[in-house]
Design a protein around this motif. Structure first.
Motif, PDB file in Angstrom:
ATOM      1  N   TYR A  59     -31.308  -7.615  34.660  1.00  0.00           N
ATOM      2  CA  TYR A  59     -30.526  -7.305  33.459  1.00  0.00           C
ATOM      3  C   TYR A  59     -31.426  -6.730  32.373  1.00  0.00           C
ATOM      4  O   TYR A  59     -32.652  -6.801  32.450  1.00  0.00           O
ATOM      5  CB  TYR A  59     -29.801  -8.555  32.961  1.00  0.00           C
ATOM      6  CG  TYR A  59     -30.714  -9.667  32.490  1.00  0.00           C
ATOM      7  CD1 TYR A  59     -31.136  -9.716  31.167  1.00  0.00           C
ATOM      8  CD2 TYR A  59     -31.162 -10.659  33.364  1.00  0.00           C
ATOM      9  CE1 TYR A  59     -31.974 -10.724  30.729  1.00  0.00           C
ATOM     10  CE2 TYR A  59     -31.998 -11.670  32.920  1.00  0.00           C
ATOM     11  CZ  TYR A  59     -32.405 -11.692  31.604  1.00  0.00           C
ATOM     12  OH  TYR A  59     -33.239 -12.679  31.171  1.00  0.00           O
TER      13      TYR A  59
ATOM     14  N   THR B  42     -29.277   1.038  23.952  1.00  0.00           N
ATOM     15  CA  THR B  42     -30.591   1.674  24.036  1.00  0.00           C
ATOM     16  C   THR B  42     -31.033   1.864  25.483  1.00  0.00           C
ATOM     17  O   THR B  42     -31.989   2.575  25.739  1.00  0.00           O
ATOM     18  CB  THR B  42     -31.644   0.820  23.310  1.00  0.00           C
ATOM     19  OG1 THR B  42     -31.607  -0.494  23.870  1.00  0.00           O
ATOM     20  CG2 THR B  42     -31.359   0.726  21.830  1.00  0.00           C
TER      21      THR B  42
ATOM     22  N   LEU C 156     -32.269  -6.290  28.048  1.00  0.00           N
ATOM     23  CA  LEU C 156     -32.199  -7.063  26.811  1.00  0.00           C
ATOM     24  C   LEU C 156     -31.308  -6.349  25.796  1.00  0.00           C
ATOM     25  O   LEU C 156     -31.347  -5.129  25.677  1.00  0.00           O
ATOM     26  CB  LEU C 156     -33.585  -7.256  26.213  1.00  0.00           C
ATOM     27  CG  LEU C 156     -34.634  -7.885  27.126  1.00  0.00           C
ATOM     28  CD1 LEU C 156     -35.921  -8.118  26.357  1.00  0.00           C
ATOM     29  CD2 LEU C 156     -34.130  -9.181  27.729  1.00  0.00           C
ATOM     30  N   MET C 157     -30.560  -7.126  25.033  1.00  0.00           N
ATOM     31  CA  MET C 157     -29.675  -6.614  23.978  1.00  0.00           C
ATOM     32  C   MET C 157     -28.907  -5.375  24.444  1.00  0.00           C
ATOM     33  O   MET C 157     -29.014  -4.297  23.831  1.00  0.00           O
ATOM     34  CB  MET C 157     -30.465  -6.271  22.712  1.00  0.00           C
ATOM     35  CG  MET C 157     -31.096  -7.469  22.032  1.00  0.00           C
ATOM     36  SD  MET C 157     -31.781  -6.980  20.436  1.00  0.00           S
ATOM     37  CE  MET C 157     -32.823  -8.371  20.061  1.00  0.00           C
TER      38      MET C 157
ATOM     39  N   GLU D  47     -26.045  -4.638  23.984  1.00  0.00           N
ATOM     40  CA  GLU D  47     -25.006  -4.244  23.019  1.00  0.00           C
ATOM     41  C   GLU D  47     -25.381  -3.034  22.169  1.00  0.00           C
ATOM     42  O   GLU D  47     -24.524  -2.438  21.526  1.00  0.00           O
ATOM     43  CB  GLU D  47     -24.658  -5.428  22.102  1.00  0.00           C
ATOM     44  CG  GLU D  47     -25.794  -5.953  21.237  1.00  0.00           C
ATOM     45  CD  GLU D  47     -26.646  -7.007  21.927  1.00  0.00           C
ATOM     46  OE1 GLU D  47     -26.629  -7.066  23.171  1.00  0.00           O
ATOM     47  OE2 GLU D  47     -27.350  -7.765  21.233  1.00  0.00           O
ATOM     48  N   TRP D  48     -26.674  -2.655  22.156  1.00  0.00           N
ATOM     49  CA  TRP D  48     -27.071  -1.546  21.286  1.00  0.00           C
ATOM     50  C   TRP D  48     -27.076  -0.208  22.007  1.00  0.00           C
ATOM     51  O   TRP D  48     -27.328   0.826  21.382  1.00  0.00           O
ATOM     52  CB  TRP D  48     -28.460  -1.814  20.698  1.00  0.00           C
ATOM     53  CG  TRP D  48     -28.494  -2.981  19.776  1.00  0.00           C
ATOM     54  CD1 TRP D  48     -29.153  -4.155  19.969  1.00  0.00           C
ATOM     55  CD2 TRP D  48     -27.832  -3.116  18.507  1.00  0.00           C
ATOM     56  NE1 TRP D  48     -28.951  -4.994  18.906  1.00  0.00           N
ATOM     57  CE2 TRP D  48     -28.149  -4.388  18.001  1.00  0.00           C
ATOM     58  CE3 TRP D  48     -27.011  -2.281  17.749  1.00  0.00           C
ATOM     59  CZ2 TRP D  48     -27.662  -4.857  16.779  1.00  0.00           C
ATOM     60  CZ3 TRP D  48     -26.531  -2.738  16.539  1.00  0.00           C
ATOM     61  CH2 TRP D  48     -26.857  -4.010  16.064  1.00  0.00           C
TER      62      TRP D  48
ATOM     63  N   TYR E 171     -36.145  -4.551  19.330  1.00  0.00           N
ATOM     64  CA  TYR E 171     -36.872  -5.549  20.101  1.00  0.00           C
ATOM     65  C   TYR E 171     -38.191  -5.969  19.448  1.00  0.00           C
ATOM     66  O   TYR E 171     -38.852  -6.873  19.942  1.00  0.00           O
ATOM     67  CB  TYR E 171     -37.156  -5.008  21.505  1.00  0.00           C
ATOM     68  CG  TYR E 171     -35.913  -4.496  22.187  1.00  0.00           C
ATOM     69  CD1 TYR E 171     -34.990  -5.387  22.723  1.00  0.00           C
ATOM     70  CD2 TYR E 171     -35.638  -3.143  22.260  1.00  0.00           C
ATOM     71  CE1 TYR E 171     -33.839  -4.931  23.337  1.00  0.00           C
ATOM     72  CE2 TYR E 171     -34.480  -2.674  22.865  1.00  0.00           C
ATOM     73  CZ  TYR E 171     -33.591  -3.573  23.401  1.00  0.00           C
ATOM     74  OH  TYR E 171     -32.447  -3.117  23.994  1.00  0.00           O
TER      75      TYR E 171
END
Lengths: 240, 325
Positions: A185, A193, A187-188, A190-191, A118
């Motif tokens: 929601y 984290t 952020l990102m 997909e990782w 990020y």
């Protein structure tokens, strides 16, 4: 287990940067400071910030929407910056889940900034150590402060009340309810984290625009004033 | 990413140092097996000293990467999770073993300690050589894994990063061994030169595979997942600051795409075909200068190769800085 976090309502944020300046003010003079600015009055100013508001335009003209997007450390539940730190300076507090940097151990190798997808970490150009949002750890854990003040500086400063603060692991907290009921929601995602900070999406709004509203017309008052004039004295003829 | 000269020199100098050391041990093993004429102990001692100097230079370069180099000693703390920590531990071990190997050769501590089988007499130098080889290979893995382990930098997150560091480092070290042999005029030029060419070709295969993989790479993150808005058209209008920041300096190389492509061609030529041709030519005309030139050309190419390696990696945080990207 407690996991403190911010929940940011993008539907409300107007991009005034009050959170940015209050964050800078509080943290530059507190436990995490200084957050020094270089060349503040010259051509290429730069400096350390924990929190920045970026602006994105969504859609194509004329159907666009502006999203003001405040971003700081997301205090991930699986923080990728922590295991890569060679000195153990980067750590996650076990009691409240805040990710912090021990400035006395940091060697400034920047590895944790590479490991954060990020871009939430910034190397302080003066102190040469890694800095990031502390969630105002010195405020929120200060028992001398009143309950109302035990919140991050950005949350207290937001004039639109776009920022909520609380324990996302407590299902009855304000932040958990907001995430649950307003589609919060991460952020990102997909990782993997698992950022603790969440964002509340912009809500759809529909507005009816009459085509006549888009074109300039004569002053309607004047239009209504077009009465039959028969020569008698009117208000306009009065000499004051 | 922004390629830092400290890290470029760190990785290339360590690679050449470890490679040269591996070349010295390989030469000794071949001599023990009687595939090669035995060399004077001085040869291995001086070779190890040069390798040690390269390792020290690499370590010195690494300090320029740190904001607080005076605290570098702390970096060994998190060896359980951090590859950087592991490198910090393995590097001094390699340096100590290279030093000990050189010293053992210099003072000719080559009395056999024990015998394995019918013919293999194991002395101190051989023991140190084997231990140093294992440590060197471990160091290659640690150095490369610092980059390969960052899963967000998808250009780096591949075993090919490890194989590149290993083979290119070893190739430059064996090239240096050939140059060293040519310089002092001993008959090992052909031996080291041939190994250098083989390692260079393996390195070429590995690097080309890496380039091919990265050219087809599909990035996991998009600006849509970065800010969480499902719309095809998302354009950044402001980055939250009037000037630059750490984020705009650390994660961008600031060069044009065309320069990046030109440099790729330059290093692909400098690292691979030219040194191979120079070594081949030196066999034909028996020149002692060509292997030395071959090493320097390849090393210069490797500096550019490492620059490209850093520059071509695209960090997901760049999605928040579209106007710089």
């Amino acid at each position: 287990m407690t996991q403190l976090a911010l929940v940011i309502d993008l539907n409300v944020c107007v991009g005034c940067h009050a959170c940015v300046t209050s964050c800078k003010e509080w943290n530059t003079s507190g436990w995490a400071g200084p957050l020094v600015d270089q060349n503040p009055y010259e051509g290429s100013p730069t400096g350390t910030f924990f929190n920045r508001v970026q602006t994105f335009e969504i859609g194509t003209f004329p159907n666009t929407e502006t999203v003001h997007f405040p971003k700081s450390c997301l205090h991930c539940e699986e923080p990728p910056c922590v295991p890569v730190c060679p000195t153990g300076a980067s750590y996650k507090r076990p009691d409240n889940g805040v990710v912090l940097v021990d400035y006395d151990k940091c060697i400034g190798c920047k590895y944790c900034s590479w490991a954060c997808p990020y871009g939430a970490r910034e190397l302080d150009a003066q102190q040469k150590v890694m800095k990031k949002c502390t969630l105002c750890i010195d405020r929120i854990t200060d028992a001398k402060l009143s309950e109302r003040d035990r919140k991050p500086s950005c949350v207290l400063a937001c004039p639109a009340n776009a920022r909520l603060f609380g324990d996302v692991h407590d299902p009855d907290s304000e932040v958990s309810i907001a995430i649950r009921e307003r589609g919060g929601y991460q952020l990102m995602p997909e990782w993997g984290t698992k950022p603790a900070n969440h964002y509340l999406p912009r809500r759809k709004t529909r507005m009816h625009i009459d085509p006549e509203e888009l074109t300039r017309v004569d002053n309607p008052w004047r239009k209504e004033d077009l009465t039959d004039y028969t020569g008698e004295e009117t208000l306009d003829d009065v000499a004051w | 990413m922004h390629p830092a000269f400290s890290v470029i020199f760190l990785t290339t100098l360590l690679g050449a140092g470890q490679g040269l050391y591996l070349a010295m041990v390989t030469g000794q093993l071949y001599a023990v097996a009687r595939f090669l004429p035995a060399q004077a102990d001085q040869f291995y001692a001086v070779g190890s000293l040069v390798a040690l100097l390269l390792l020290i230079a690499g370590l010195g370069a690494s300090f320029f990467h740190l904001g607080r180099p005076e605290r570098a000693w702390r970096a060994a703390a998190m060896w359980r999770t951090s590859w950087l920590s592991r490198e910090v531990i393995v590097l001094p071990i390699v340096m100590a073993l290279v030093f000990a190997y050189g010293v053992a050769h210099w003072f000719e501590w080559t009395q056999p300690l024990f015998q394995v089988g019918a013919a293999l007499q194991v002395d101190l130098t051989l023991l140190l050589g084997v231990l140093g080889t294992i440590a060197s290979l471990a160091l290659f893995v640690c150095t490369a894994m610092i980059y390969a382990a960052v899963r967000f930098l998808q250009e780096w997150h591949t075993p090919l990063t490890v194989s590149n560091f290993l083979f290119l480092g070893a190739a430059s070290g064996f090239m240096l061994a050939a140059a060293y042999s040519a310089y002092i005029g001993n008959p090992l030029v052909t031996f080291y030169g041939t190994w250098a060419v083989i390692l260079t070709l393996v390195g070429l295969a590995s690097r080309l595979a890496h380039l091919r993989r990265n050219a087809r790479l599909k990035h996991k993150s998009t600006v849509q997942t970065a800010i969480g808005v499902r719309h095809a058209s998302v354009v950044q209008k402001a980055q939250g600051a009037t000037g630059g920041s750490f984020n705009t300096r650390e994660f961008f190389h600031g060069r044009s795409q065309s320069l990046l492509e030109r440099l790729r061609t330059v290093y692909l030529v400098l690292v691979f075909p030219i040194p191979v041709l120079l070594i081949g030519l030196s066999y034909l005309i028996g020149s002692s200068n060509l292997p030395i030139i071959a090493f320097f050309v390849q090393f210069a190419g490797l500096l550019i190769e490492r620059w490209s390696f850093f520059a071509e990696a695209r960090h997901p945080q760049n999605l928040y800085y579209q106007s710089v990207a």
